[in-house]
Design an enzyme around this catalytic site. Sequence first.
Site, short mmCIF file in Angstrom:
data_model
loop_
_atom_site.label_atom_id
_atom_site.label_comp_id
_atom_site.label_asym_id
_atom_site.label_seq_id
_atom_site.Cartn_x
_atom_site.Cartn_y
_atom_site.Cartn_z
N PRO A 9 -9.18 11.58 9.84
CG PRO A 9 -6.86 11.48 9.96
CD PRO A 9 -8.07 10.63 9.71
CG ASN A 10 -7.10 16.90 10.27
OD1 ASN A 10 -7.22 17.45 11.36
ND2 ASN A 10 -6.02 16.22 9.94
NE ARG A 17 -7.86 19.21 6.11
CZ ARG A 17 -7.69 17.96 5.75
NH1 ARG A 17 -8.73 17.15 5.60
NH2 ARG A 17 -6.48 17.48 5.54
CE1 TYR A 22 -8.62 17.54 1.10
CE2 TYR A 22 -7.81 19.33 2.47
CZ TYR A 22 -7.63 18.10 1.88
OH TYR A 22 -6.44 17.43 2.05
CG ASN A 71 -11.45 10.74 2.59
OD1 ASN A 71 -10.24 10.53 2.79
ND2 ASN A 71 -11.89 11.86 2.06
CB ALA A 74 -3.34 12.21 7.16
CD GLU A 95 -7.38 4.72 -1.35
OE1 GLU A 95 -7.08 3.55 -1.70
OE2 GLU A 95 -6.54 5.64 -1.29
CG HIS A 97 -8.20 10.00 -1.46
ND1 HIS A 97 -7.87 10.14 -0.12
CD2 HIS A 97 -7.79 8.77 -1.83
CE1 HIS A 97 -7.27 9.04 0.29
NE2 HIS A 97 -7.21 8.18 -0.72
NE ARG A 104 -3.34 17.96 -1.79
CZ ARG A 104 -3.96 17.87 -0.61
NH1 ARG A 104 -4.98 17.03 -0.46
NH2 ARG A 104 -3.55 18.61 0.41
C1 DQA Z 1 -7.78 13.40 1.48
C2 DQA Z 1 -6.36 13.45 0.91
C3 DQA Z 1 -5.33 13.16 1.99
O1 DQA Z 1 -4.03 13.21 1.44
C4 DQA Z 1 -5.41 14.19 3.10
O2 DQA Z 1 -4.51 13.87 4.14
C5 DQA Z 1 -6.79 14.38 3.61
C6 DQA Z 1 -7.93 14.33 2.69
C7 DQA Z 1 -8.84 13.83 0.44
O3 DQA Z 1 -10.01 13.51 0.66
O4 DQA Z 1 -8.51 14.48 -0.55
O5 DQA Z 1 -6.99 14.68 4.79
O6 DQA Z 1 -8.06 12.07 1.87
#
Ligand code: DQA
Length: 139
Positions: A9-10, A17, A22, A71, A74, A95, A97, A104
Amino acid sequence: MKIAIINGPNLNLLGTREPSVYGSETFEQYYETLQKDFPQVEFSYFQSNVEGELINHLQAVGFSVDGILLNAAAYTHTSVGLGDAVKAIDAPVVEIHISNTFARESFRHQSYLSPVVKGIMVGFGLDSYRLGVMSFLTP
Ligand code: DQA
């Protein structure tokens, strides 16, 4: 070598964003570079904001590709279902990120994926994906 990239998501909003966290590159731009840099890899890319769709896609590709870069954004921190899906498939999952989640908020320190994945790339910006690809290429 077939590698599936799955974004949660997002992450469709990368580029606009929270650029201070990011970066300002869209994933589509980065994905084009990645494909050029690894011509020997057959990539596929899927993004969804919906947890069940991410699980469906893991199941759809998880028995035919050589590796998955996930990835889950959230959902990493909340989804027992995604962790179970990673356990249920054959393909090794890395995984990913973009940000250093450990630097964070404390709710981002929890991951339902970390105990069940092959490895983790955290905090290298979009190049976390590149490092993930390299982890599948090196023996
Ligand atoms: C994320 C880190 C997550 O905590 C966050 O909710 C994201 C992006 C990252 O790529 O840094 O949406 O996965």
